[in-house]
Design an enzyme around this catalytic site. Sequence first.
Site: not given
Ligand code: G6P
Length: 614
Positions: A2, A27, A75, A101-102, A487, A491, A494, A510, A609
């Site tokens: 949000c 975000r 959100w 927000n929250g 990672e 990516k 996501e 395994h 985000k």
């Molecule tokens: C969300 C974002 C990720 C990020 C994670 C942790 O899931 O989409 O890209 O790695 O939060 O966020 P931070 O701001 O704590 O690195």
Amino acid sequence: MCGIVGYIGPREATPVLLKGLHRLEYRGYDSAGVALVAPTGELNVYKCKGKVSDLERFLDGKDTAGTIGIAHTRWATHGVPNDVNAHPHCSESNRIALIHNGIIENFRLLKDALVENGYTFRSSTDSEVLVNLIEYIRTSNDCSLLEAVQQALKQVVGAYAIAIIEKDNPDRIIAARQSSPMVVGIGKGEYFLSSDAASIVEYTKEFVYVNDGEIAVIERDKPLKVVTLDNHKSRIDIKKLELSISQLEKGGYPHFMLKEIYEQPDTIVDCIRGRINEETLEVKLSGVIDNREKFLKARRIIFVACGTSWHAALIGEHLIESICRIPVEVEYASEFRYRNPIIYPDDIVIAVSQSGETADTLAAVELARKAGAFVFGISNVVGSSIARATDSGTYIHVGPEIGVASTKAFTGQVTVMAMLALTVARERGTISKEYHDEVARALIQLPDTLREVLKVGPQVESLAKIFTYAHHFIYLGRGENYPTALEGALKLKEISYIHAEGYPAAEMKHGPIALIDDEMPTVVIATPDHTYEKTASNIEEIKARGGRIVAVIAADDELVRRSADYTIEVPVITECLMPIVASLPLQLLAYYIAVYKGRNVDQPRNLAKSVTVE
Ligand code: G6P
């Protein structure tokens, strides 16, 4: 997640609010809305499911006049994304509008009590409960709006950043915060409000960060007032933030993610600036030097992080254990905070967070502080909650990251961890001069190295076209490149919504080997390191079962090149920094596959985000 924007001053509020909402779009959100007190005295609330552009269309022909307003991107947490659940929410009498927000954790209890008192609800949200609670307190106690907000928030369990306006007062916004970011921008005769300073940075560079348990009373033509829930006045501490608008725009790239991938040579320059002496090769992170004793005596380092930052921390574990000889643990912040972990006073807890606002990481920081550990933050956003809640720390300085999929923040985090490891190792005497200088030199040359790496862009783009058919991917790596594999897989899933898993290359036998067939591609990081031959054997095992291999290799590689179906060549630098090099082609691969699949790369579905709820 949000987003909140607010405005009060001489301008028409709607354009400022909508522009702010656009800046917050990255975000992740599913509906948007705005509330204004019109010159006619009406409280106008407009909201709808969808994007900010849908809201703009919805506003066409409506009365959007007014010089005070609040706006929101939602959100969904409580209640599906629809027009009714979108914010702002109005109190039953339609006199108070609130954005939130929250999460209000005890909203059911509060709602039941309000229902008993005759309140009815239009939405399924926890936020509507809060606005009605405020109204209920206000009318039953006949108190001011500020007092009602203070009393209501004392009853709330959970996290919030809220902003409130009311029909009968076109000259005041009330905003409050608990565990969710909120900042007031100070203009000339005007105020801006946001959950993310970047959304209002084009109007002002001066900000007041609202702290947990504080309420900002933002009044037209009056000085800003910040009070606690018990009505004690807080000191107003104005901070300057240097951010340019160009950092928030795509600069000719089709997506922020691609811009951010290609920015990495420059962001690494910013990240290491002033921290490595090019002549003496001395590496100095002031947050570490200022707390030298703590790092000298550290019994253990515990990283707490989420998502991509957690992957960076796994690489940090390799760097610190091998160079500094300090035992390291890497924890998901969300698990750590609820696990009753053992934390010693001579432990150092390092919180890694791009946004500096991730709710679980912030809670892990608070837990570690309570346990008496020294808490160090590695974050990107200057003035963020984690940066402020930690004892010391360092910024990665890679500039605003807008694409939801983290790229430049990841490489910045690993770069900072390498500098931290070198600084600590030198202080502790656990590194030879030769090796120290080799890594320091590689860091200085990293921007050029990454420029070289990025030349694979067009090749990766063609490769991506071949793989859009795939439903599953597996990513393999060993040692510090196991987190690189994790990672790379993250990516891809996501932004392309293709299922992808990262595995340590040997562990593949395994279980995941059962999945191998010619429809599931395997991406292997097979650059030269002390386990290269082992990785090469794993590739043979996959080949023998009909698997298709994409391998990230060194230019002079002969062995893996012969077995892999496709190869991506990267320059080779000192082993401990290879994850930074190897992650760039994986970012590009995920990006182009997602583009070919027609995905919304910068705002992938369901993702946020900055995850400010747990
Ligand atoms: C969300 C974002 C990720 C990020 C994670 C942790 O899931 O989409 O890209 O790695 O939060 O966020 P931070 O701001 O704590 O690195």
